[in-house]
Design a protein around this motif. Sequence first.
Motif, PDB file in Angstrom:
ATOM      1  N   ARG A 134       0.808  -1.214   0.000  1.00 43.06           N
ATOM      2  CA  ARG A 134       0.000   0.000   0.000  1.00 43.06           C
ATOM      3  C   ARG A 134       0.847   1.272   0.000  1.00 43.06           C
ATOM      4  NH1 ARG A 134      -2.826  -3.548  -1.131  1.00 43.06           N
ATOM      5  NH2 ARG A 134      -4.858  -4.134  -0.235  1.00 43.06           N
ATOM      6  N   ASP A 180      -8.239  -3.205   6.642  1.00 38.47           N
ATOM      7  CA  ASP A 180      -8.470  -1.768   6.832  1.00 38.47           C
ATOM      8  C   ASP A 180      -8.627  -1.386   8.302  1.00 38.47           C
ATOM      9  OD1 ASP A 180      -8.300  -1.154   4.119  1.00 38.47           O
ATOM     10  OD2 ASP A 180     -10.415  -1.603   3.782  1.00 38.47           O
ATOM     11  N   THR A 213      -2.806  -0.518   5.319  1.00 38.36           N
ATOM     12  CA  THR A 213      -3.002   0.801   4.721  1.00 38.36           C
ATOM     13  C   THR A 213      -2.977   1.922   5.740  1.00 38.36           C
ATOM     14  OG1 THR A 213      -4.337  -0.197   2.965  1.00 38.36           O
ATOM     15  CG2 THR A 213      -4.530   2.184   3.285  1.00 38.36           C
ATOM     16  N   SER A 214      -3.719   1.776   6.818  1.00 39.98           N
ATOM     17  CA  SER A 214      -3.810   2.848   7.806  1.00 39.98           C
ATOM     18  C   SER A 214      -2.453   3.153   8.429  1.00 39.98           C
ATOM     19  CB  SER A 214      -4.815   2.482   8.896  1.00 39.98           C
ATOM     20  OG  SER A 214      -4.976   3.542   9.813  1.00 39.98           O
ATOM     21  N   ASP A 244      -7.616   0.453  11.821  1.00 39.83           N
ATOM     22  CA  ASP A 244      -6.877   1.587  12.360  1.00 39.83           C
ATOM     23  C   ASP A 244      -7.022   1.548  13.874  1.00 39.83           C
ATOM     24  OD1 ASP A 244      -9.432   2.498  12.927  1.00 39.83           O
ATOM     25  OD2 ASP A 244      -9.385   4.158  11.514  1.00 39.83           O
TER      26      ASP A 244
END
Length: 368
Positions: free
Chosen positions: A144, A216, A237-238, A218
């Motif tokens: 990512r 995904d 990603t986060s 966080d």
Amino acid sequence: MLRAALRSGVAQRRAVFEVFARHLPHGRRYGVVAGAGRLLDALARFRFGPEELGFLADAGVADEETLRYLEAYAFSGDIWGYAEGDCYFPGSPILVVEAEFAEAVVLETLVLSILNHDCAIASAASRMVTAAGDRPLIEMGSRRTHELAAVASARAAYIAGFDFTSNLRAGHDYGVPTSGTAAHAFTLVHDTERVNLRAELDSLGATKTRIVVSGDLDEYSIAALAATPVDGYGVGTSLVTGSGVPTAALVYKLVARADEAGGSAPLRAVAKRSVGKPGRPGRKWAVRRRDGAGTAVTELVTTVPADPGPRDRVLLQPLILGGEIVDREPLEAARSRHRVVMAELPAYALQLSRGYPAIPTVFGPEGD
């Protein structure tokens, strides 16, 4: 700028630059220092060879005087910094560079590109570690982000408390423990999920396989999963995007300079006066003041060396003196430091919800 400084005669004036954040991202109470070790590595390699000099000449960026200066360039000044794994607050002078103006000014992009990235990743990772509690975290963001940023992200996340990375290059380069999960393609290539998975695990005696959740995540979704029966988290990603804050917003500013060339010339405090971007003049020193329970209460930043009390902690450490690296600490030392520093922070600083203040930074000309 270097070309103009050489032409105007100010290139050899002693100067002090500082790296700091004017503010923290909305809702956050602290940042985490990371990237100093990578910066030391980069400085050791920061040279201009024939290929680089040829490009600068052909592009018309550098004249002959500038090319001669760059050909002989090797940083010979001093650098102090907050140790990796420590926390910082608005106005904390996390890096202080003292050298001739020309030597120091060319480092701005190098310094900020490393520290802005690594501090942003470490700051987000630290919040995720707090949210995860005792459950382990795997850094899984390599797909990512840029391939080199992925390695740096794994390093920064490990400093802030992540337990593993799926990036084998980070394991090779920095010794970060590696782990990961199987891609879903491995399930699909078998006739049934049971043949993929259950029989193999049972044959290995793994009848109590741990559950790692990803997708995904966080810091907020990790906190929301606290009551669920999972054993760990994989975050991608986060993490590598700083959980919505991909840069630490650090700046590199001149805060003092001499009126003439020569190492003995006194320094004059200077600062940017732009509206909305004020600076604080003068070379800084910093200590973190703690109460009787060992809890951090104030960041004291002064323009003369502070006289630390018995519970105060001096924050700026020598990294380079006279152009020579003072010490290279192992990554585990930074990771251990972060655990200690987090234990010093007041409970409100660890809250994910907004509405709590940061630890106050107090500026003063004196150390008392």
